[in-house]
Design a protein around this motif. Sequence first.
Motif, short mmCIF file in Angstrom:
data_model
loop_
_atom_site.label_atom_id
_atom_site.label_comp_id
_atom_site.label_asym_id
_atom_site.label_seq_id
_atom_site.Cartn_x
_atom_site.Cartn_y
_atom_site.Cartn_z
N SER A 221 79.24 -22.11 55.31
CA SER A 221 79.32 -21.02 54.33
C SER A 221 80.47 -20.08 54.65
O SER A 221 81.24 -19.68 53.77
N VAL A 222 80.59 -19.72 55.92
CA VAL A 222 81.69 -18.84 56.35
C VAL A 222 83.03 -19.51 56.09
O VAL A 222 83.97 -18.89 55.60
N GLU A 223 83.11 -20.80 56.41
CA GLU A 223 84.39 -21.47 56.22
C GLU A 223 84.73 -21.68 54.76
O GLU A 223 85.90 -21.61 54.36
N LEU A 224 83.72 -21.91 53.92
CA LEU A 224 83.99 -22.03 52.49
C LEU A 224 84.57 -20.73 51.94
O LEU A 224 85.55 -20.73 51.18
N GLY A 225 83.95 -19.61 52.32
CA GLY A 225 84.49 -18.32 51.87
C GLY A 225 85.89 -18.07 52.39
O GLY A 225 86.77 -17.60 51.67
N SER A 226 86.13 -18.42 53.66
CA SER A 226 87.45 -18.22 54.24
C SER A 226 88.49 -19.11 53.59
O SER A 226 89.65 -18.71 53.42
N ASN A 227 88.10 -20.33 53.21
CA ASN A 227 89.02 -21.22 52.51
C ASN A 227 89.50 -20.60 51.20
O ASN A 227 90.66 -20.75 50.82
N ILE A 228 88.59 -19.93 50.52
CA ILE A 228 88.97 -19.28 49.26
C ILE A 228 89.97 -18.16 49.53
O ILE A 228 90.95 -17.98 48.80
N GLY A 229 89.74 -17.40 50.61
CA GLY A 229 90.71 -16.38 50.99
C GLY A 229 92.06 -16.98 51.35
O GLY A 229 93.11 -16.43 51.02
N ILE A 230 92.04 -18.13 52.01
CA ILE A 230 93.29 -18.80 52.38
C ILE A 230 94.04 -19.27 51.14
O ILE A 230 95.26 -19.10 51.02
N LEU A 231 93.33 -19.88 50.21
CA LEU A 231 93.98 -20.35 48.98
C LEU A 231 94.57 -19.19 48.20
O LEU A 231 95.67 -19.31 47.63
N LEU A 232 93.87 -18.06 48.18
CA LEU A 232 94.41 -16.88 47.50
C LEU A 232 95.65 -16.38 48.22
O LEU A 232 96.66 -16.02 47.59
N GLY A 233 95.60 -16.36 49.55
CA GLY A 233 96.75 -15.89 50.31
C GLY A 233 97.97 -16.76 50.15
O GLY A 233 99.09 -16.26 50.00
N GLN A 234 97.77 -18.07 50.15
CA GLN A 234 98.93 -18.96 50.00
C GLN A 234 99.47 -18.94 48.58
O GLN A 234 100.66 -19.18 48.35
N SER B 262 95.52 -27.88 51.31
CA SER B 262 95.15 -28.49 50.04
C SER B 262 93.91 -27.81 49.45
O SER B 262 92.96 -27.50 50.19
N PRO B 263 93.88 -27.58 48.14
CA PRO B 263 92.65 -27.05 47.51
C PRO B 263 91.47 -27.99 47.66
O PRO B 263 90.32 -27.59 47.45
N LEU B 264 91.74 -29.25 48.03
CA LEU B 264 90.66 -30.22 48.22
C LEU B 264 89.90 -29.97 49.51
O LEU B 264 88.77 -30.45 49.66
N ARG B 265 90.48 -29.22 50.42
CA ARG B 265 89.86 -29.00 51.72
C ARG B 265 88.46 -28.39 51.63
O ARG B 265 87.52 -28.91 52.24
N PRO B 266 88.25 -27.27 50.91
CA PRO B 266 86.88 -26.73 50.84
C PRO B 266 85.90 -27.66 50.19
O PRO B 266 84.72 -27.67 50.56
N ALA B 267 86.35 -28.48 49.24
CA ALA B 267 85.43 -29.43 48.60
C ALA B 267 84.97 -30.49 49.60
O ALA B 267 83.78 -30.86 49.63
N ILE B 268 85.88 -31.00 50.44
CA ILE B 268 85.52 -31.99 51.45
C ILE B 268 84.59 -31.37 52.49
O ILE B 268 83.62 -31.99 52.93
N LYS B 269 84.88 -30.13 52.87
CA LYS B 269 84.02 -29.44 53.83
C LYS B 269 82.62 -29.26 53.26
O LYS B 269 81.61 -29.47 53.97
N LEU B 270 82.53 -28.86 52.01
CA LEU B 270 81.23 -28.68 51.36
C LEU B 270 80.45 -29.99 51.34
O LEU B 270 79.25 -30.02 51.66
N LEU C 38 76.65 -23.59 44.94
CA LEU C 38 76.86 -25.03 44.83
C LEU C 38 76.51 -25.74 46.13
O LEU C 38 75.92 -26.83 46.12
N PHE C 39 76.86 -25.13 47.25
CA PHE C 39 76.57 -25.71 48.57
C PHE C 39 75.06 -25.85 48.78
O PHE C 39 74.57 -26.89 49.23
N PHE D 22 91.47 -32.42 56.83
CA PHE D 22 90.57 -31.46 56.20
C PHE D 22 89.41 -31.08 57.10
O PHE D 22 88.89 -29.98 57.04
N LEU D 23 88.96 -32.02 57.93
CA LEU D 23 87.80 -31.76 58.78
C LEU D 23 88.17 -31.59 60.25
O LEU D 23 87.32 -31.32 61.07
N GLY D 24 89.44 -31.79 60.58
CA GLY D 24 89.83 -31.72 61.98
C GLY D 24 90.85 -30.67 62.31
O GLY D 24 90.94 -30.20 63.43
N GLN D 25 91.67 -30.27 61.34
CA GLN D 25 92.75 -29.32 61.61
C GLN D 25 92.19 -27.92 61.81
O GLN D 25 91.36 -27.44 61.06
N GLU D 26 92.64 -27.26 62.87
CA GLU D 26 92.21 -25.89 63.12
C GLU D 26 93.05 -24.92 62.30
O GLU D 26 94.23 -25.13 62.09
#
Length: 620
Positions: free
Chosen positions: A151-164, A124-132, A57-58, A106-110
């Motif tokens: 790309s790396v951050e999008l994949g990591s976001n998915i891992g984060i959402l799964l973890g939370q 928020s699940p909206l975070r990867p969408a805003i980043k994309l 999609l990206f 979404f774009l500034g928080q580390e």
Amino acid sequence: MTTTVSTSRVLQPQRFKPPSISDRLTSLLNRLQPSSEVLAIASALLIGGGSGLAIVLFKYSIELCQSLTFKTLMGQMLVWGSWTLAFIPILGGLVVGFLRWRFPDFLGQEFSALLSSTRVQKISPLRPAIKLLAAAVSLGTGASLGPEGPSVELGSNIGILLGQSFQVSKDRYRLLIGAGAAAGLAAGFNAPIAGVFFALEVVLGTAFTTPAASLILLSAVISALIAQTLLGIHPAFELPVYQVLSHWEWIYYVGLGLLASVVSTIYTQAIKLVQACFQGEVVGFAWLGKLPKALHPVVGGACIGVIALQLPQILGIGYGVLEAILCGDRFPLSLLGVLLVAKLIATSISLGSGLVGGVFAPAMFLGACLGAIYGNCLLAILPPELSEIAPPPAYAMVGMAAVLAGSVKAPLTSILLLFELTQNYLIVLPLMAAVGVSVWGVELFKSSQAIQGLNLQQMGVNLQPQNEFEVLQQVSIAVVMERSYLALPASMSLLQAGKTMLQNKCHTALVLDETEQLLGIVTLADIRRAVVQTASESHQKNEITQTLNDICTAEVLYAYEDEPVLEALERMGARGLYLLPVVARDNPRKVLGVIEQHRIALASNLAMTEAALQPYLANS
């Protein structure tokens, strides 16, 4: 007589709250009690599959933005003149600036803030969408950056959402982030092996453990398979066949590696300098720091647009120009040199101003320009009997990996990435030589001039799983060093030294000369090794006459009390040391104290706890 006081609490009636979907899934998994292997496969399917679809999609989003701006919109404005090209990056900056203003978290928080506690914090699940969206707009409107960071951050976001969702521990959380990073890079470059090593080498680092390998490998493979299915089985760009024509070339690749280390150092420091300019920390650019952060991408887009009026080749990811250089298209040396400098400046401005993208693709662009210049110069200056060498595109390929390795501190990732792109084993040995020299040169610059490399966020990846290391960069050694330590005279016998260290339960001791100046370091292992060796040689246990001066390590690594703790940790890790002496800057033999590994871990925990309590302490 003792009295037992019984206390009870009144239970207040609470409104019934139905369990969420994640609560139900967690409860089901707890009842089923699946094995760790089943959980790893399930996590890999979710992370790899989600990352692969997100990267597809990206890429389509980038192409859509490019079509809407450089084709449709530019086609309408071209009647006013070619100067209207400068407005496209400005338009992208306006959109990204609006997103940064509207969604600052979404774009500034580390991600380091998400890992500061022992449990997973919500995002928020909206975070990867805003980043994309922000990355697609940035790259699609000409920001001089690459797609690998998002790309790396999008994949990591998915891992984060799964973890939370499943409320995993922090260690498991980091593993999911690493798996997502591997999946993102694997799908982005169609290079699953490089994606795995990027996660292990850069993202996880010392946090890597062997059980993590299966999850990371599966995630990368699944993500790459999905990307290949939907985008086609082809690498990021086509490269020519490489051949080794002369054994003399090994010397030339060493020279290319040295030049790559210089370019890598300039590249990383330029990025940090421009980022400091936009933060108002550089003299003459304080006005930039006073501007609203939402306007920074607009300023960056305007600068990119002005440069693009003369050099449109620097716009966007640059794969087209990069592939042309690698395929042997004739570029004048002057143009290659100008492109190298202009791309470096444009990338620094793009990243420093807040446009969204990564540094991999620009680093490879710089390396290709450098390698092509180097290869052409060799052909021009070498005598005929030594001119039987590979053509300039071969040096461009090797230079691409050498600059990338020096820039992002990932030599294995760089070697494997180019190997996967070329699918040619002959390139590996020259590649290893140039990359090794490049990384060595960068480290030499760092140690001699106090130059620091880029962290993940400065690479365009808003991901800091090793939060402790970032914290230690802010803590000085003076805060945590021990001023009491075991020091033994160099004239002390081996047996007496061993007895003293055993009595004090000390792992490492400093060895001082008669003027109490640092002479060396001795460990329990040193003493044990010397005793066993002497006893085996003499076959008698009463003939050990050595002193500490005979066995201590004289080449001592040390630290200064005003240095960050992170630097001491890196030196200790390079040699596997338990302790470093802290010495005076004007006299490296004058001991001020020592810093030990357990004190470094304590410093990290103290600093993070203090940061977490600071808002509450300020109000108390």
